[in-house]
Every structure is written in C-alpha cells, then in structure tokens.
Design a protein around this motif. Structure first.
Motif, PDB file in Angstrom:
ATOM      1  N   THR A   1       0.869  -1.281  -0.031  1.00 31.48           N
ATOM      2  CA  THR A   1       0.031  -0.124  -0.046  1.00 31.48           C
ATOM      3  C   THR A   1       0.842   1.277   0.138  1.00 31.48           C
ATOM      4  OG1 THR A   1      -1.732  -1.086   1.264  1.00 31.48           O
ATOM      5  CG2 THR A   1      -1.712   1.392   1.086  1.00 31.48           C
ATOM      6  N   TYR A   2       0.359   2.146  -0.837  1.00 36.20           N
ATOM      7  CA  TYR A   2       1.048   3.646  -0.916  1.00 36.20           C
ATOM      8  C   TYR A   2       0.149   4.690  -1.229  1.00 36.20           C
ATOM      9  CZ  TYR A   2       0.904   3.477  -5.909  1.00 36.20           C
ATOM     10  OH  TYR A   2       0.479   3.285  -7.226  1.00 36.20           O
ATOM     11  N   GLU A   3       0.434   5.628  -1.081  1.00 33.12           N
ATOM     12  CA  GLU A   3      -0.097   7.028  -1.287  1.00 33.12           C
ATOM     13  C   GLU A   3       0.123   7.495  -2.583  1.00 33.12           C
ATOM     14  OE1 GLU A   3      -2.751   8.796   0.685  1.00 33.12           O
ATOM     15  OE2 GLU A   3      -2.757   7.018   1.720  1.00 33.12           O
ATOM     16  N   GLY A   4      -0.800   7.456  -3.696  1.00 32.85           N
ATOM     17  CA  GLY A   4      -0.510   7.826  -4.961  1.00 32.85           C
ATOM     18  C   GLY A   4      -1.467   9.082  -5.175  1.00 32.85           C
ATOM     19  N   GLN A   5      -0.783  10.021  -6.279  1.00 28.88           N
ATOM     20  CA  GLN A   5      -1.565  11.155  -6.778  1.00 28.88           C
ATOM     21  C   GLN A   5      -2.764  11.185  -7.101  1.00 28.88           C
ATOM     22  OE1 GLN A   5      -0.151  14.381  -6.251  1.00 28.88           O
ATOM     23  NE2 GLN A   5      -2.369  14.889  -6.601  1.00 28.88           N
ATOM     24  N   ARG A   6      -3.784  11.767  -6.841  1.00 32.93           N
ATOM     25  CA  ARG A   6      -5.139  11.743  -7.279  1.00 32.93           C
ATOM     26  C   ARG A   6      -5.319  12.292  -8.581  1.00 32.93           C
ATOM     27  NH1 ARG A   6      -9.772  13.233  -3.743  1.00 32.93           N
ATOM     28  NH2 ARG A   6     -11.218  12.200  -5.187  1.00 32.93           N
ATOM     29  N   GLY A   7      -5.866  12.120  -9.401  1.00 35.06           N
ATOM     30  CA  GLY A   7      -6.168  12.917 -10.860  1.00 35.06           C
ATOM     31  C   GLY A   7      -7.074  14.081 -10.469  1.00 35.06           C
ATOM     32  N   THR A   8      -6.782  15.164 -11.275  1.00 35.94           N
ATOM     33  CA  THR A   8      -7.397  16.443 -10.893  1.00 35.94           C
ATOM     34  C   THR A   8      -8.798  16.420 -11.247  1.00 35.94           C
ATOM     35  OG1 THR A   8      -6.683  17.228 -13.200  1.00 35.94           O
ATOM     36  CG2 THR A   8      -5.631  18.018 -11.166  1.00 35.94           C
TER      37      THR A   8
END
Length: 432
Positions: free
Chosen positions: A330-337
């Motif tokens: 599990t990791y923190e990924g960038q959300r799409g705008t």
C-alpha cells in the motif's frame, strides 16, 4: 448639298449612351466598385443640351442603370445585396420623385455587355464583382478549404462563429481574409459545417488564392450564415450570443475571477483568449476521427490537464489516495485532478434537481477517456460525418460543466463582487 441639323432624338440617345458608359467606367475604375452620385453627375453635365436627369431615369427604366437610394442597406455607395429588377427600381425612382438623391450603378446586363469580368483573369470573385454581383453576396465552400491555413504556422488563423486569416510578416504568401462565417444547412437534421465568405472579402485575395478557394466551392449554395455573424457584419447590429467554444473560455475566466474574490487559488492554471487560443479548438473542418480526436485533446488540455491542485488543497479535497502496487504494498498515490473536481462539485452542491453535477462529471469523464484512448492507439483517419454531431454534443456538454463549476463558486458570499458577463449569467450561448 446643305448640311442638316442633327436629329434631337439621336442627340439625346448619344448623350444617354455616353451617360451609361460613364456610369459603367466609374464603377469599374473605382477602388471598391463604387457608384456615382446622380446629383454630382447632373451638376457636372448641366450645360449638356438635354435633361440629364430625365435620361438617367430612362436608363433605369431600360435596365441599363441601377439607382441605389440606400433603401436596401444604409451605405448607398456600395451594392451590398443583389439589385432589384428594372420595374421595381423604376417604381422606387418614381416614389422618391426622381434620381437626384440616388447613387448610380451599371446593371449586371450592362456589365456583361462590355465583358467587365475580363479585367480580372484568374480572379473569379473579383470578376464577379466587376460583373455586378453584390458585395455582400456570399459564396459557400467546403470547410476543409481552411486546412491550408490552420496547419501552416506562417498564417494567423482563427475560427469561431466567424474567422479571419492573414499571412504573418515575412511570409511569401499575401493572403488576407478579413472575415468569414461558419455556415449551416437549413435542414436541422444535418450537422455539416461549411464556410461562407462575402464576395467583397474574397476580392482581397490574390488571383492564385481566389483560384484555390474556387476549387473548394460547395456544390450547393443554399446554406445559412451564422446569425450572430450576420448581425454585426451585414446588419450593423450587436451579436446576441456567443459560441460554446467562446463560452467555455469566458466561463474559465469568470471561474478564476471568482476564485480571486473568495481567496482561493485559481481553478485553471492558464486562461486562453484570442491571442493564445489553440488552433484546433473550434469547429471541425473535416468530419474525421483524427480531427475529432485532435479537438478532444485540446478540450482535455483546457479543462482537465489545466486544473490547479492548489485549488483543491484549499478546498480540503484530498490530493492523494491509498493504492496497492503489483506486490500488494500500500502506498499514497497522486489523485487525478478530474476526480478531485468531481468530488468538490458533489460536496459543494446543495440542490441539483436538474442533475447538472452528474451531467458535468459524465461529460468530463468522457472527454478524459476519449483522450486517453486516442493516446494509446494509432489514429485511424476515418471520414465520418457523425463526427460533427459528436463534437457539438461534447462541446455543449463541456460548456455546461464549466458553467456548473462557476455557478457553484458563485454561491460563495464574497463572489457577489464579481460581475459575470451577461452572456454567461443569462446563458446566451449557442447550442451549435
């Protein structure tokens, strides 16, 4: 044998013929196919042994001269629209009590008799004006005539409800087309787009450019100019609405102004106007899948890739989300705008009986998906007339999406300081 006095009738006919030639020469030798003032002509020939005004009236009745009183358009010194016939024009002369207040022109019959079009070899639209066609008489072309200019960086090119083309400084081509209109079929079921240009503006093109345009003339000439091009260019009135393409750009500007007013970072990182408007952002000039794909790519850049993460951070929208990689970590990924925009709209709306927010989310997701699909396949340049209607649906839907974002922001108490343009406030945006 004694000489006889010249017959008075023959003398009058000679003067009348001379008047017709003078009016024709004035028209052909003028800088802009102008007429000659009847009052000035009568005054200049006041010493002639004939009633010049009466002879001019006879020429009108015979169909050799046209008397323009500005009764069909304000400027009597150009023929904006096709002549009345001789009977109607003679009736206008009688109604006004003579020709003294008219501007005089040779009729098309008189110009054809002297082969006036031969003055412009290789320039078909200049020749049409020389032959008496009206300056605002429009010629319709297949829209792909514009491809030559849109795809060549040596030209400055714009296309919306109306358009303009001119060659940049230092370009060997001397093209300058002051204005043209998008044209539509009178059949509401047809989505085809054409280009309509008045003869006066086609006359500004060089002979070689006129020949190029001639090769794109549509096989039908019964199209309809865009009503909001007609108003300012042919009727001297203000346009009533804007295109959905311009409407999107105006909404983006209004959104950012509201963001400034309420103390939020601007939602759109870059704004676009006529100076930096993308060339592919406008009506399709060919209904192909490649053209539509290029347009969708521009729409995605304007509305989705252009979104500012700082706005969502200020609005307390999470910028990351938990994800798992292929190993299950599990990791923190960038959300799409786009997802952040949709979450913000759904969180902000309090009353949406018409479903504007779901509709906005749906069309923007469609734009994003279509852009992503195109990026991962070789583009097929398939000709498909349905592309015009698809583009219309997407651009109108996208306009509604940005309008929805603006209206949600406008509900903020501090947004009252922003004057939203009337076109946006009252939805004065064309659906095509």
């Amino acid at each position: 044998m004694a000489e006889t006095e010249p017959d008075a009738t023959n003398s009058a006919e000679t003067i009348k013929s001379m008047l017709g030639q003078l009016i024709t020469n004035q028209y052909l030798d003028s800088s802009d196919f102008n007429g000659v003032s009847a009052a000035q002509l009568v005054d200049a020939l006041k010493d002639f042994p004939a009633d010049v005004e009466e002879l001019i009236t006879e020429l009108v009745a015979e169909g050799s001269v046209y008397a323009n009183f500005g009764h069909e358009m304000v400027n009597a010194h150009i023929i904006g629209f096709p002549h009345q016939d001789a009977v109607a024009n003679q009736a206008e002369v009688l109604r006004r009590g003579g020709v003294s207040s008219a501007v005089l022109y040779p009729t098309r019959e008189a110009l054809a008799a002297v082969s006036a079009g031969d003055r412009y070899p290789g320039a078909p639209y200049s020749a049409s004006l020389a032959l008496g066609h009206a300056q605002l008489e429009s010629v319709f072309f297949r829209a792909d005539v514009l491809g030559r200019y849109r795809d060549d960086p040596r030209y400055d090119y714009t296309l919306d409800i109306g358009g303009e083309i001119h060659a940049r400084e230092g370009t060997p081509h001397d093209t300058y087309l002051k204005t043209f209109s998008i044209g539509f079929d009178r059949d509401a079921l047809s989505d085809e787009i054409v280009v309509g240009v008045p003869l006066r503006y086609l006359h500004d093109l060089s002979p070689s450019e006129q020949s190029y345009w001639k090769s794109f003339e549509h096989d039908r000439q019964d199209w309809m100019l865009h009503p909001d091009w007609v108003r300012p260019h042919l009727m001297g009135e203000f346009p009533e609405q804007v295109s959905p393409y311009t409407g999107i750009l105006m909404e983006m500007r209004a959104v950012n102004e509201i963001c400034d007013a309420i103390g939020y970072p601007e939602l759109f990182r870059t704004l676009y106007d006529e100076q930096n408007r993308p060339t592919d952002y406008g009506y399709l000039i060919l209904p192909t899948r490649r053209e539509l794909s290029n347009f969708i790519e521009q729409l995605n850049k304007l509305l989705i890739d252009n979104l500012n993460q700082k706005f969502f951070s200020r609005a307390s929208i999470a910028l990351t989300e938990a994800r798992r990689d292929s190993a299950g970590t599990t990791y923190e990924g960038q959300r799409g705008t786009l997802n952040m925009l949709i979450e913000w709209m759904e969180r902000t709306v309090t009353h949406d009986p018409s479903g504007w927010v779901p509709a906005a989310a749906e069309v923007l997701r469609e734009v994003r998906k279509a852009r992503s699909d195109a990026a991962h396949r070789v583009r097929e340049n398939e000709y498909d007339p349905v592309a015009w209607s698809e583009q219309r649906r997407l651009v109108v839907g996208s306009y509604r999406a940005v309008q929805t974002a603006r209206q949600l922001l406008q509900s903020h108490p501090r947004a009252v300081t922003v004057d939203v343009p009337e076109e946006l406030e009252y939805g004065k945006v064309w659906p095509f």
